[in-house]
Design an enzyme around this catalytic site. Sequence first.
Site, PDB file in Angstrom:
ATOM      1  N   SER A 116       0.802  -1.224   0.000  1.00 34.37           N
ATOM      2  CA  SER A 116       0.000   0.000   0.000  1.00 34.37           C
ATOM      3  C   SER A 116       0.835   1.275   0.000  1.00 34.37           C
ATOM      4  CB  SER A 116      -0.947  -0.040   1.190  1.00 34.37           C
ATOM      5  OG  SER A 116      -1.828   1.038   1.145  1.00 34.37           O
ATOM      6  N   HIS A 117       0.711   2.032   1.089  1.00 33.47           N
ATOM      7  CA  HIS A 117       1.327   3.357   1.185  1.00 33.47           C
ATOM      8  C   HIS A 117       2.797   3.286   1.599  1.00 33.47           C
ATOM      9  CE1 HIS A 117      -0.370   1.863   4.865  1.00 33.47           C
ATOM     10  NE2 HIS A 117       0.472   2.620   5.546  1.00 33.47           N
ATOM     11  N   ASP A 280      -2.899   6.250  -3.359  1.00 35.86           N
ATOM     12  CA  ASP A 280      -1.718   5.634  -2.756  1.00 35.86           C
ATOM     13  C   ASP A 280      -1.141   4.516  -3.623  1.00 35.86           C
ATOM     14  OD1 ASP A 280      -3.683   3.719  -2.353  1.00 35.86           O
ATOM     15  OD2 ASP A 280      -2.849   3.062  -0.439  1.00 35.86           O
ATOM     16  N   ASP A 282      -1.397   1.287  -3.822  1.00 31.13           N
ATOM     17  CA  ASP A 282      -2.265   0.257  -4.402  1.00 31.13           C
ATOM     18  C   ASP A 282      -3.635   0.785  -4.807  1.00 31.13           C
ATOM     19  OD1 ASP A 282      -2.875   0.630  -1.688  1.00 31.13           O
ATOM     20  OD2 ASP A 282      -3.750  -1.365  -1.516  1.00 31.13           O
ATOM     21  N   ASP A 284      -6.158   2.256  -3.223  1.00 35.58           N
ATOM     22  CA  ASP A 284      -7.387   2.205  -2.439  1.00 35.58           C
ATOM     23  C   ASP A 284      -7.614   3.451  -1.587  1.00 35.58           C
ATOM     24  OD1 ASP A 284      -5.383   1.613  -0.668  1.00 35.58           O
ATOM     25  OD2 ASP A 284      -6.255  -0.253   0.071  1.00 35.58           O
ATOM     26  N   ARG A 285      -6.601   4.315  -1.482  1.00 33.96           N
ATOM     27  CA  ARG A 285      -6.787   5.532  -0.692  1.00 33.96           C
ATOM     28  C   ARG A 285      -6.969   6.735  -1.596  1.00 33.96           C
ATOM     29  NH1 ARG A 285      -2.790   5.449   4.432  1.00 33.96           N
ATOM     30  NH2 ARG A 285      -3.046   3.239   4.911  1.00 33.96           N
ATOM     31  N   LYS A 379     -11.596  -0.414   0.113  1.00 35.84           N
ATOM     32  CA  LYS A 379     -11.721   1.010  -0.098  1.00 35.84           C
ATOM     33  C   LYS A 379     -11.276   1.324  -1.520  1.00 35.84           C
ATOM     34  CE  LYS A 379      -7.490   1.844   2.637  1.00 35.84           C
ATOM     35  NZ  LYS A 379      -7.267   0.585   3.369  1.00 35.84           N
TER      36      LYS A 379
HETATM   37  C1  VG1 Z   1      -3.271   1.845   8.199  1.00 37.69           C
HETATM   38  C2  VG1 Z   1      -4.469   2.762   8.388  1.00 37.69           C
HETATM   39  C3  VG1 Z   1      -5.745   1.953   8.289  1.00 37.69           C
HETATM   40  C4  VG1 Z   1      -5.784   1.194   6.958  1.00 37.69           C
HETATM   41  C5  VG1 Z   1      -4.523   0.361   6.808  1.00 37.69           C
HETATM   42  C6  VG1 Z   1      -4.457  -0.305   5.444  1.00 37.69           C
HETATM   43  O1  VG1 Z   1      -3.262   0.871   9.211  1.00 37.69           O
HETATM   44  O2  VG1 Z   1      -4.402   3.440   9.617  1.00 37.69           O
HETATM   45  O3  VG1 Z   1      -6.854   2.821   8.414  1.00 37.69           O
HETATM   46  O4  VG1 Z   1      -6.909   0.357   6.896  1.00 37.69           O
HETATM   47  O5  VG1 Z   1      -3.369   1.179   6.945  1.00 37.69           O
HETATM   48  O6  VG1 Z   1      -4.468   0.662   4.466  1.00 37.69           O
HETATM   49  P1  VG1 Z   1      -2.365   0.975  10.529  1.00 37.69           P
HETATM   50  O7  VG1 Z   1      -2.606  -0.295  11.258  1.00 37.69           O
HETATM   51  O8  VG1 Z   1      -0.942   1.205  10.064  1.00 37.69           O
HETATM   52  O9  VG1 Z   1      -2.859   2.191  11.260  1.00 37.69           O
HETATM   53  V1  VG1 Z   1      -3.704   0.431   2.985  1.00 37.69           V
HETATM   54  O10 VG1 Z   1      -4.005   1.697   2.096  1.00 37.69           O
HETATM   55  O11 VG1 Z   1      -2.962  -0.897   3.229  1.00 37.69           O
HETATM   56  O12 VG1 Z   1      -4.342  -0.315   1.918  1.00 37.69           O
HETATM   57 CO    CO Z   2      -3.592   1.282   0.176  1.00 42.99          CO
END
Ligand code: VG1
Ligand code: CO
Length: 546
Positions: A116-117, A280, A282, A284-285, A379
């Site tokens: 992801s991010h 982001d 992947d 989804d954000r 998302k």
């Molecule tokens: C973070 C965010 C959470 C989100 C997760 C996956 O988790 O706070 O809201 O669902 O990332 O997002 P954490 O446990 O680091 O707070 V992502 O964009 O993987 O797809």
């Molecule tokens: Co993501």
Amino acid sequence: MPTSSITTVSTTPFDDQKPGTSGLRKKVKHFQQINYLENFVQSIFASIGNFQGKTLILGGDGRFYNNDAIQVILKMASANGFGKVIVGQNGIFSTPAASVVIRKNQAYGGIILSASHNPGGPDEDFGIKYNTGNGGPAPEKITDAIYSKTLEITEYLTLDTDNIDITHVASHDLNGMTVEIIDSVEDYAQLMNELFDFDAIRNMISDGFTLCFDAMHAVTGPYALEILENQLGAKKGSVINGIPQEDFGGGHPDPNLVHAHHLAELMFSEQSPDFGAASDGDGDRNMIVGNNIFVTPSDSLAIITANADLVSAYKGKVMGVARSMPTSQASDQVAKKMGIESYETPTGWKFFGNLMDADKVTLCGEESFGTGSSHIREKDGLWAVLFWLNILAVRKESVADIVKQHWHEFGRNYYSRHDYEAIESDSANNVMEGLRNKVKNLINTQTGSLTISYSDDFCYTDPVDNSVSDHQGIRIGFNNGSRIIFRLSGTGTSGATLRIYYESYETNPDNMNQDTQQALDELIKISLEISDLQTLTGRTEATVIT
Ligand code: VG1
Ligand code: CO
């Protein structure tokens, strides 16, 4: 079915394969250890029931190691008995697109490769997660089972064969299993066409409405180029950083004012287009920005909910709205007024899936720039962007006007998150443990001008299957609707990340134009006092403030 090249490989367990908020995330080098990925994949297969002859969806955000992992998984899927694997061309599926393709094909499940991010590249992060047939992240009972399997694994199945060419749309046979390479964008773009009024958005754009979408060199580039530029007519160059790169151009593909500062600066300058957005790693954000105004993700969820009747696919169909616990209560205010249910779930999209499958909620969101609906079970960054564009096309007002009117109607929830990244794990645990011991005795305590009305360690009972998830974060609520939340991140890959979330609720229109950090100043001070953070961690400042 040919079985000649199936091989059984002996292996020994790793003890650190517990999936976090969104699957297993580690440094690439860690994943490259012999059998590390294979062990995890075999443990997935051992935990998901009978998939013999069924279909698996496979793709990722294109980061470094994506395509190596795809070849490993294809061979293991074949050796384990899947009938078919559908792969995005060049190994690409944004997370929401993978969810679309799982649902469209009624697949058994999907494997999504992404961190992801988190940054990408040979020295950065990689990740893998399993999604079930509803298109959403596997629930905890499956991720717990996967983890148990990783601790006792002794062998895995694979094929001794050549790699498959995933660069062209085509169909291949892999030892009796079909590998179908499909266009990564088409099914997703088609669904967006069905949900939103593309004609209205196209007209708004041809009437001079301007936008800038920052794909941050990540997976959304091809999706945004096709939908925003090709189909909706945004002028060439409206999508910036649109070519996905294995290392996201060296950047941090997290759409917020800190990491997407180029876009933020543009939106607060004389040259600002009417609308700005980013997504982001992947896809989804999302981050939504108007000329001179940043829309907090919590507000975005509330505004989307309040305006859902303007989008025909959602008109009269919003059954309820869910937000993760640390997300501001702005959407609760809207739900109350609309007479629909609102839900508060632990962090992570998997908790929304049950509510959506049971038709309890239609819209959901997280403070961490995630918004979505029951059209899929992830998302969806571009979906949120298109929702906003559709609202703007109908209301013909600026983003700032829409947000300000919303505050006047529902009140403003000032909101900010302070992250303390890469703290030593022991100190982070001490902070949380200290708070956990304290929370029971905080109720009715007076701090400054505020009184604590409740405080607990959030424990969630799923209203659909009654499963219980505890220790989901410390909540401290005040008599005036303000809140402070403490929780540890489940997605970091070095040390521990402590997140503190602040929210204050303002209904007086004269006080709605304050600087956010100033508006939250008292809460910030209280949080540092209650947690003893500075003493326990040695940190005097947050690493990232969003
Ligand atoms: C973070 C965010 C959470 C989100 C997760 C996956 O988790 O706070 O809201 O669902 O990332 O997002 P954490 O446990 O680091 O707070 V992502 O964009 O993987 O797809
Ligand atoms: Co993501």
